[in-house]
Design an enzyme around this catalytic site. Structure first.
Site, mmCIF file in Angstrom:
data_model
loop_
_atom_site.group_PDB
_atom_site.id
_atom_site.type_symbol
_atom_site.label_atom_id
_atom_site.label_comp_id
_atom_site.label_asym_id
_atom_site.label_seq_id
_atom_site.Cartn_x
_atom_site.Cartn_y
_atom_site.Cartn_z
ATOM 1 N N GLU A 58 8.112 41.469 -113.449
ATOM 2 C CA GLU A 58 8.087 39.999 -113.509
ATOM 3 C C GLU A 58 8.951 39.481 -114.659
ATOM 4 O OE1 GLU A 58 6.871 38.603 -111.037
ATOM 5 O OE2 GLU A 58 5.049 39.605 -110.336
ATOM 6 N N HIS A 99 0.679 36.943 -117.844
ATOM 7 C CA HIS A 99 0.340 36.988 -116.422
ATOM 8 C C HIS A 99 -0.845 37.930 -116.254
ATOM 9 C CE1 HIS A 99 0.468 37.467 -112.148
ATOM 10 N NE2 HIS A 99 0.915 38.710 -112.188
ATOM 11 N N HIS A 142 -4.610 38.931 -113.659
ATOM 12 C CA HIS A 142 -5.217 38.900 -112.322
ATOM 13 C C HIS A 142 -6.738 38.670 -112.424
ATOM 14 C CE1 HIS A 142 -1.876 41.779 -110.509
ATOM 15 N NE2 HIS A 142 -1.375 40.653 -110.972
#
Ligand code: 13P
Ligand code: ZN
Length: 274
Positions: free
Chosen positions: A116, A140, A142
């Site tokens: 990413e 980032h 999850h």
């Protein structure tokens, strides 16, 4: 000074480990980047190796020319950050033309920066410009509950923002500009990076449906705290939905009253009548 002895590297490792302990980084899920201050680069210069070749970037990063970033490695586990830090993340330098990067420290096992990287660099560039250089962290993760909500709520910024704001006053205080939501897209592409960074012009948190979230902050504390606040609100909302839905809810006027007391600038488009 050694990179691993610095406050910024310690903060980076701590944040990755905190995220792992929260359950946000199954397998190699998630990634983190930190833009170093000039003095921080100078302090560790003796520990850097500027011998490796340049790798072209898939995006143009002119605003980041000459900048240095700590970035997690692609396929690396946040779970291993404390045990094997120099293998799990590295430092990259952006070329003067802003079109390539090279690894100057870490990723000792031959790893590469996160898949990413395009999204991180585009978001870093937007936030550097918008914050006058103060914003340094892009994260980032999850987290399970906010991802779960992307299966059940309409994918609209106004709906996600308002539904989460209603969960606790901390939400409107932590993300007063609201949050952006993006429908499912292929991860790791410059397309999802471009859409995310367009939203980062306005927001500090953007949800990728059925995938995870991106947050931005001036410090590790602020980026982690924002992620934590969003995920906690999402967890409460999931429980409320599972328990039959909201019955007692703060009104749009309640938010306006709170904004006045706390000096918040809450956009009216999130304060619609329900
Ligand atoms: P990386 O291991 O390449 O950082 O990818 C993890 C991820 O979450 C992709 O969206
Ligand atoms: Zn991901």
């Amino acid at each position: 000074m050694r990179v691993l002895d610095t406050t910024f590297a310690r903060g980076f490792i701590r944040m990755a480990d905190d995220g792992w302990r929260q359950g946000w980084h199954e397998c190699h899920g998630g990634n983190l980047s930190y833009r170093l201050a000039k003095e921080e680069v100078k302090a560790v210069e003796d520990d850097l190796r500027r011998e490796r070749g340049w790798t072209p970037l898939s995006v143009q990063a002119g605003e980041l020319a000459g900048d240095h970033f700590l970035v997690t490695g692609s396929g690396k586990f946040m779970r291993n950050m404390t045990l094997y830090p120099s293998d799990s993340f590295g430092m990259i330098e952006i070329s003067d033309a802003g079109d390539a990067y090279r690894i100057v420290w870490g990723l000792t096992g031959g790893g590469l920066p996160t898949s990413e990287l395009a999204a991180h660099l585009m978001n870093q560039a937007v936030k550097k410009r918008k914050s006058g250089g103060a914003c340094r962290v892009i994260y980032h993760a999850h987290p399970g509950n906010i991802i779960a909500l992307s299966f059940v709520l309409p994918m609209k910024d106004e709906i996600f923002t308002r539904e989460l704001w209603e969960m606790e006053p901390e939400c409107a205080m932590t993300f007063p500009a609201g949050m952006g939501v993006i429908p499912w897209m292929v991860p790791g592409t410059s397309e999802i990076g471009e859409l995310t960074c367009r939203m980062m012009e306005e927001y500090d948190v953007v949800l990728w449906a059925q995938h995870g979230i991106f947050t931005a902050g001036e410090t590790f504390d602020s980026a982690f705290g924002l992620t934590h606040t969003v995920e906690k609100a999402a967890e409460m909302l999931m429980k409320v939905i599972s328990a039959g839905g909201k019955r007692n809810v703060p009104s749009a006027q309640d938010f306006r009253d709170m904004a006045e007391v706390f000096g918040l600038d809450l956009p009216e488009r999130f304060l619609y009548e329900k």
